[in-house]
Scaffold this motif. Structure first.
Motif, PDB file in Angstrom:
ATOM      1  N   ASP A 174     -44.805  23.179 -13.531  1.00 49.87           N
ATOM      2  CA  ASP A 174     -44.977  22.667 -12.177  1.00 49.87           C
ATOM      3  C   ASP A 174     -46.266  23.169 -11.543  1.00 49.87           C
ATOM      4  O   ASP A 174     -47.090  23.833 -12.176  1.00 49.87           O
ATOM      5  CB  ASP A 174     -43.751  22.985 -11.319  1.00 49.87           C
ATOM      6  CG  ASP A 174     -43.541  24.488 -11.094  1.00 49.87           C
ATOM      7  OD1 ASP A 174     -44.503  25.272 -11.264  1.00 49.87           O
ATOM      8  OD2 ASP A 174     -42.410  24.875 -10.738  1.00 49.87           O
ATOM      9  N   ARG A 175     -46.448  22.856 -10.261  1.00 50.94           N
ATOM     10  CA  ARG A 175     -47.685  23.183  -9.547  1.00 50.94           C
ATOM     11  C   ARG A 175     -47.944  24.691  -9.486  1.00 50.94           C
ATOM     12  O   ARG A 175     -49.087  25.133  -9.388  1.00 50.94           O
ATOM     13  CB  ARG A 175     -47.637  22.616  -8.127  1.00 50.94           C
ATOM     14  CG  ARG A 175     -47.548  21.101  -8.068  1.00 50.94           C
ATOM     15  CD  ARG A 175     -47.357  20.627  -6.637  1.00 50.94           C
ATOM     16  NE  ARG A 175     -47.022  19.210  -6.557  1.00 50.94           N
ATOM     17  CZ  ARG A 175     -47.920  18.240  -6.480  1.00 50.94           C
ATOM     18  NH1 ARG A 175     -49.213  18.544  -6.463  1.00 50.94           N
ATOM     19  NH2 ARG A 175     -47.545  16.972  -6.401  1.00 50.94           N
ATOM     20  N   LEU A 228     -50.274   8.409 -10.332  1.00 49.08           N
ATOM     21  CA  LEU A 228     -48.956   8.945 -10.037  1.00 49.08           C
ATOM     22  C   LEU A 228     -48.468   8.470  -8.673  1.00 49.08           C
ATOM     23  O   LEU A 228     -49.273   8.306  -7.752  1.00 49.08           O
ATOM     24  CB  LEU A 228     -48.983  10.471 -10.068  1.00 49.08           C
ATOM     25  CG  LEU A 228     -49.194  11.119 -11.434  1.00 49.08           C
ATOM     26  CD1 LEU A 228     -49.420  12.612 -11.269  1.00 49.08           C
ATOM     27  CD2 LEU A 228     -48.025  10.832 -12.353  1.00 49.08           C
ATOM     28  N   PRO A 229     -47.168   8.294  -8.480  1.00 51.99           N
ATOM     29  CA  PRO A 229     -46.649   7.862  -7.176  1.00 51.99           C
ATOM     30  C   PRO A 229     -46.884   8.872  -6.068  1.00 51.99           C
ATOM     31  O   PRO A 229     -46.875   8.516  -4.893  1.00 51.99           O
ATOM     32  CB  PRO A 229     -45.155   7.657  -7.452  1.00 51.99           C
ATOM     33  CG  PRO A 229     -44.859   8.458  -8.667  1.00 51.99           C
ATOM     34  CD  PRO A 229     -46.111   8.411  -9.486  1.00 51.99           C
ATOM     35  N   CYS A 230     -47.103  10.143  -6.419  1.00 51.21           N
ATOM     36  CA  CYS A 230     -47.369  11.183  -5.430  1.00 51.21           C
ATOM     37  C   CYS A 230     -48.856  11.404  -5.211  1.00 51.21           C
ATOM     38  O   CYS A 230     -49.272  12.330  -4.523  1.00 51.21           O
ATOM     39  CB  CYS A 230     -46.703  12.496  -5.846  1.00 51.21           C
ATOM     40  SG  CYS A 230     -47.146  13.044  -7.519  1.00 51.21           S
ATOM     41  N   GLY A 231     -49.684  10.543  -5.796  1.00 52.16           N
ATOM     42  CA  GLY A 231     -51.119  10.671  -5.659  1.00 52.16           C
ATOM     43  C   GLY A 231     -51.755  11.337  -6.858  1.00 52.16           C
ATOM     44  O   GLY A 231     -51.129  12.137  -7.553  1.00 52.16           O
ATOM     45  N   ASP A 234     -41.949  10.900 -13.565  1.00 52.79           N
ATOM     46  CA  ASP A 234     -42.582  10.994 -12.242  1.00 52.79           C
ATOM     47  C   ASP A 234     -42.014  12.141 -11.424  1.00 52.79           C
ATOM     48  O   ASP A 234     -42.761  12.895 -10.779  1.00 52.79           O
ATOM     49  CB  ASP A 234     -42.385   9.675 -11.480  1.00 52.79           C
ATOM     50  CG  ASP A 234     -43.286   8.574 -11.973  1.00 52.79           C
ATOM     51  OD1 ASP A 234     -44.287   8.867 -12.652  1.00 52.79           O
ATOM     52  OD2 ASP A 234     -42.998   7.391 -11.686  1.00 52.79           O
ATOM     53  N   THR A 235     -40.693  12.286 -11.444  1.00 53.53           N
ATOM     54  CA  THR A 235     -40.062  13.382 -10.724  1.00 53.53           C
ATOM     55  C   THR A 235     -40.560  14.727 -11.220  1.00 53.53           C
ATOM     56  O   THR A 235     -40.855  15.639 -10.433  1.00 53.53           O
ATOM     57  CB  THR A 235     -38.528  13.302 -10.861  1.00 53.53           C
ATOM     58  OG1 THR A 235     -38.070  12.098 -10.252  1.00 53.53           O
ATOM     59  CG2 THR A 235     -37.846  14.501 -10.200  1.00 53.53           C
ATOM     60  N   CYS A 244     -44.138  15.214  -9.919  1.00 55.35           N
ATOM     61  CA  CYS A 244     -44.376  15.095  -8.477  1.00 55.35           C
ATOM     62  C   CYS A 244     -43.489  15.981  -7.616  1.00 55.35           C
ATOM     63  O   CYS A 244     -43.631  15.995  -6.384  1.00 55.35           O
ATOM     64  CB  CYS A 244     -44.195  13.638  -8.049  1.00 55.35           C
ATOM     65  SG  CYS A 244     -45.483  12.532  -8.679  1.00 55.35           S
ATOM     66  N   GLN A 245     -42.535  16.717  -8.219  1.00 53.73           N
ATOM     67  CA  GLN A 245     -41.632  17.528  -7.413  1.00 53.73           C
ATOM     68  C   GLN A 245     -42.376  18.670  -6.701  1.00 53.73           C
ATOM     69  O   GLN A 245     -43.377  19.137  -7.159  1.00 53.73           O
ATOM     70  CB  GLN A 245     -40.506  18.116  -8.264  1.00 53.73           C
ATOM     71  CG  GLN A 245     -40.985  19.065  -9.348  1.00 53.73           C
ATOM     72  CD  GLN A 245     -39.836  19.721 -10.079  1.00 53.73           C
ATOM     73  OE1 GLN A 245     -38.729  19.818  -9.559  1.00 53.73           O
ATOM     74  NE2 GLN A 245     -40.076  20.180 -11.293  1.00 53.73           N
TER      75      GLN A 245
END
Length: 382
Positions: free
Chosen positions: A62-63, A326-329, A377-378, A381-382
């Motif tokens: 993750d990030r 990505l849907p979150c940018g 995607d989840t 983008c989470q």
């Protein structure tokens, strides 16, 4: 192998990426409790419910740099054994980026010219109705802009009869060349496994060594992928811990165990075995410049529109790698793979996120394919 529903996009500003060990900062019991309520775990649990996918496994960075491996469902529909966190799976078309990497390494070594005709390396091999290897370049082979038909469209219709049948690479090419060109080279885009069989044959002609050996030496061993390998000739098994793979001809049909199968119809387009964690390591190393020189990496990441690449819009394709917003940018780079018994989907981003997941059956409906893409995607983008 069969057309994949993948993900990732055309941004050439490459940032430093790394891999991390599995999270150990919290006690195992506490971590397990946290994961069970995690959005990624919820997505995998949903995938494993019903008749679509017996099992699922994903590894996500993750990030914050935290790495977790998730499992859902069962590894075996007979014993209901759980899926091991270090499970290996067949990765199907995720083999293509490995093959493309070797070709581009040869380009960097001055042994292959991207804009030379494939006929220079495989003289006389590509001839057919609207097909002429003297007018199709190596770049067009790697980018799926050659117009060469896909042999898989012919073989996939009668799969269970071919499950244990061995194919020579040249036989696969010959199956495709019996059909008319899809379009003149360089004028459109169409995914074709035949392109990557030709790429594998090119590597063998130039190096004088088997493509599996070159992938192992130049990629797998170079970056230390411990759970990734090219199956030995005639080996129909998956070595090490692995879930069973299943196949059904209709959404409501019976699950047939196809864990053991002949991988030669995939060859340099889809024969390899790996883990979600190793797929993340590979793609991170690739876009971070650990496997290719800057000039060849730039060529690999130069994309063209690939409208039928994915179940989500905006897909583009480079040389053995794909791109999607990505849907979150932002964007992500990766590939994906379908082979009977398994589907893998995976992407990495330039800010260090990684996600790779596998399900133990290919989707039989577009809705199921979208569910797998949504889980990826989840994860990113989470």
């Amino acid at each position: 192998m069969p057309k994949f529903t993948l993900a990732v996009a055309a941004v050439l500003a490459l940032a430093g990426l790394g891999t991390a060990a599995t999270l150990t900062s919290t006690p195992p019991a506490a971590e397990a409790a946290t994961i069970r309520h995690d959005a990624v775990q919820q997505q995998l649990d949903a995938l494993a419910k019903g008749n679509s996918f017996p099992g699922a496994i994903a590894t996500v960075r993750d990030r914050s740099g935290r790495v977790r491996t998730y499992t859902a469902g069962v590894a075996d529909l007979t014993t209901h054994a759980p899926i091991a966190r270090d499970s290996r799976v067949r990765i199907g078309s995720n083999t293509k980026p490995f093959t493309a990497t070797v070709v581009l390494q040869l380009v960097g070594e001055g042994k292959v010219d991207l804009d030379a005709p494939i006929d220079k390396y495989l003289p006389g091999m590509v001839r057919g109705d609207g097909l002429d290897g003297r007018r199709i370049t190596v770049r067009q082979i790697l980018q799926h802009t050659s117009g060469i038909p896909d042999y898989d469209d012919v073989l996939a219709g009668d799969y269970l009869k071919l499950q244990h049948v061995y194919w020579e690479p040249r036989e696969l090419v010959d199956v495709a060349l019996k059909h008319k060109a899809s379009f003149p080279p360089g004028t459109s885009w169409e995914y074709s496994n035949t392109n990557y069989i030709l790429a594998g044959l090119l590597v063998q002609k130039v190096t004088g060594r088997p493509i599996g050996e070159e992938i192992t030496r130049r990629v797998i061993d170079r970056i230390g992928l411990r759970d990734t390998y090219w199956p030995a000739l005639g080996d129909q098994t998956i070595a090490g811990p692995h879930p069973h793979g299943y196949y059904k001809t209709t959404p409501t049909g019976r699950n047939v165990d196809v864990t053991e199968l002949e991988p030669s119809p995939g060859w340099s387009a889809g024969a390899m075995i790996s883990t979600p964690a190793d797929l993340n390591r590979f793609f991170t190393a690739l876009i971070n410049g650990k496997l290719l020189r800057p000039a060849q990496l730039k060529q690999m990441l130069t994309t063209v529109p690939a409208p039928d690449l994915d179940v989500t819009p905006g897909g583009r394709y480079g040389l053995g790698i794909a791109a999607r917003p990505l849907p979150c940018g932002g964007y992500a780079w990766g590939h994906g793979g379908d082979i009977f018994g398994f589907e893998t989907r995976n992407e990495v981003t330039t800010d260090g996120r990684e996600a790779a997941l596998a399900v133990t059956s290919m989707p039989t409906t577009e809705a199921d394919a979208k569910r797998v893409a949504g889980a990826l995607d989840t994860a990113l983008c989470q």
